[in-house]
Motif scaffolding. Structure first.
Motif, PDB file in Angstrom:
ATOM      1  N   LYS A 150      82.977  48.975   3.339  1.00  0.00           N
ATOM      2  CA  LYS A 150      83.089  50.611   3.792  1.00  0.00           C
ATOM      3  C   LYS A 150      82.431  50.855   4.738  1.00  0.00           C
ATOM      4  O   LYS A 150      82.707  51.587   5.662  1.00  0.00           O
ATOM      5  N   ILE A 151      81.140  50.652   4.655  1.00  0.00           N
ATOM      6  CA  ILE A 151      79.892  50.985   5.647  1.00  0.00           C
ATOM      7  C   ILE A 151      80.323  50.253   7.000  1.00  0.00           C
ATOM      8  O   ILE A 151      80.292  50.703   8.038  1.00  0.00           O
TER       9      ILE A 151
ATOM     10  N   SER B 188      68.169  51.210   7.016  1.00  0.00           N
ATOM     11  CA  SER B 188      68.601  52.562   6.454  1.00  0.00           C
ATOM     12  C   SER B 188      69.920  52.323   5.897  1.00  0.00           C
ATOM     13  O   SER B 188      70.261  53.047   4.761  1.00  0.00           O
ATOM     14  N   LEU B 189      70.960  51.488   6.379  1.00  0.00           N
ATOM     15  CA  LEU B 189      72.287  51.107   5.616  1.00  0.00           C
ATOM     16  C   LEU B 189      72.048  50.563   4.359  1.00  0.00           C
ATOM     17  O   LEU B 189      72.922  50.898   3.247  1.00  0.00           O
ATOM     18  N   ARG B 190      71.066  49.715   3.988  1.00  0.00           N
ATOM     19  CA  ARG B 190      71.181  49.024   2.807  1.00  0.00           C
ATOM     20  C   ARG B 190      70.817  50.139   1.674  1.00  0.00           C
ATOM     21  O   ARG B 190      71.041  50.086   0.517  1.00  0.00           O
ATOM     22  N   GLN B 191      70.187  51.304   2.044  1.00  0.00           N
ATOM     23  CA  GLN B 191      69.743  52.436   1.162  1.00  0.00           C
ATOM     24  C   GLN B 191      70.967  53.022   0.580  1.00  0.00           C
ATOM     25  O   GLN B 191      70.935  53.668  -0.345  1.00  0.00           O
TER      26      GLN B 191
ATOM     27  N   ASN C 133      74.918  51.011  -3.439  1.00  0.00           N
ATOM     28  CA  ASN C 133      74.751  51.644  -4.691  1.00  0.00           C
ATOM     29  C   ASN C 133      75.640  50.838  -5.692  1.00  0.00           C
ATOM     30  O   ASN C 133      77.000  50.987  -5.509  1.00  0.00           O
ATOM     31  N   ASP C 134      75.179  50.066  -6.555  1.00  0.00           N
ATOM     32  CA  ASP C 134      76.046  49.381  -7.417  1.00  0.00           C
ATOM     33  C   ASP C 134      76.875  50.398  -8.444  1.00  0.00           C
ATOM     34  O   ASP C 134      77.971  49.675  -9.013  1.00  0.00           O
ATOM     35  N   SER C 135      76.428  51.510  -8.720  1.00  0.00           N
ATOM     36  CA  SER C 135      77.117  52.577  -9.604  1.00  0.00           C
ATOM     37  C   SER C 135      78.216  53.523  -8.825  1.00  0.00           C
ATOM     38  O   SER C 135      78.681  54.179  -9.488  1.00  0.00           O
ATOM     39  N   GLN C 136      78.106  53.629  -7.511  1.00  0.00           N
ATOM     40  CA  GLN C 136      79.057  54.478  -7.033  1.00  0.00           C
ATOM     41  C   GLN C 136      79.491  53.972  -5.561  1.00  0.00           C
ATOM     42  O   GLN C 136      78.736  53.211  -5.095  1.00  0.00           O
ATOM     43  N   SER C 137      80.717  54.135  -5.026  1.00  0.00           N
ATOM     44  CA  SER C 137      81.256  54.074  -3.739  1.00  0.00           C
ATOM     45  C   SER C 137      80.730  54.893  -2.786  1.00  0.00           C
ATOM     46  O   SER C 137      80.554  55.920  -2.643  1.00  0.00           O
ATOM     47  N   PHE C 138      80.482  54.098  -1.521  1.00  0.00           N
ATOM     48  CA  PHE C 138      80.299  54.690  -0.362  1.00  0.00           C
ATOM     49  C   PHE C 138      81.424  55.748   0.197  1.00  0.00           C
ATOM     50  O   PHE C 138      82.718  55.101   0.236  1.00  0.00           O
TER      51      PHE C 138
END
Length: 164
Positions: free
Chosen positions: A3-4, A36-39, A42-47
């Motif tokens: 998505k990113i 920056s994008l790596r931050q 998150n494994d528990s929520q979608s971007f």
């Protein structure tokens, strides 16, 4: 992660005459931007992605990916964008594609997406495309498996390549 990547890609277009496209592309490959994008991952929520223009897809794309015994790899991708492309055949018998469909259209959006200014139709402008011939090979001097991949289906090609 996809998505990113697709959100960033929605800001791409023909870099000639548009400095923002060049700046966006440079940012996409910079190590500081990657950090920056790596931050955001998150494994528990979608971007939450920005709506991006979907490129029309169809069964009118083909690919030939060849690996020779001498380690040379060639990828050729062709897309007509729809059966019989633009419907125009050159005097030599080549069927021309309908690449106009790869532009964002001001008053005609596909899949209720927002037309992106960087990819609007303009004279002498090249449209954004998601043809992705991909070659994976080991590092120089290393043994390993070589791989040639290709995918079509517009902006879904990236996720197809990554999954393989």
């Amino acid at each position: 992660t996809l998505k990113i990547a697709l959100t960033l890609a929605s800001n791409l277009g023909d870099p000639s005459g548009d400095v923002s496209v060049t700046h966006t592309a440079e940012g996409m490959v910079s190590k500081s931007e990657a950090n920056s994008l790596r931050q955001l991952i998150n494994d528990s929520q979608s971007f939450q992605s920005v709506p991006h223009s979907s490129l029309e897809s169809g069964a009118a794309a083909s690919q030939v990916l060849v690996m020779g015994p001498d380690d040379f790899i060639v990828a050729v991708v062709s897309s007509l964008n729809r059966p019989f492309g633009s419907g125009i055949v050159t005097p030599s018998g080549i069927l021309l594609n309908s690449q106009m469909l790869d532009f964002s259209w001001q008053n005609k959006t596909m899949n209720h997406s927002i037309p992106r200014l960087q990819n609007l139709l303009q004279p002498r402008k090249r449209p954004r495309s998601f043809l992705l011939p991909t070659i994976v090979r080991p590092s120089e001097g290393m043994c390993g498996t070589y791989l040639c991949l290709g995918a079509n289906n517009g902006d879904r090609a990236l996720s197809s390549i990554v999954q393989v």
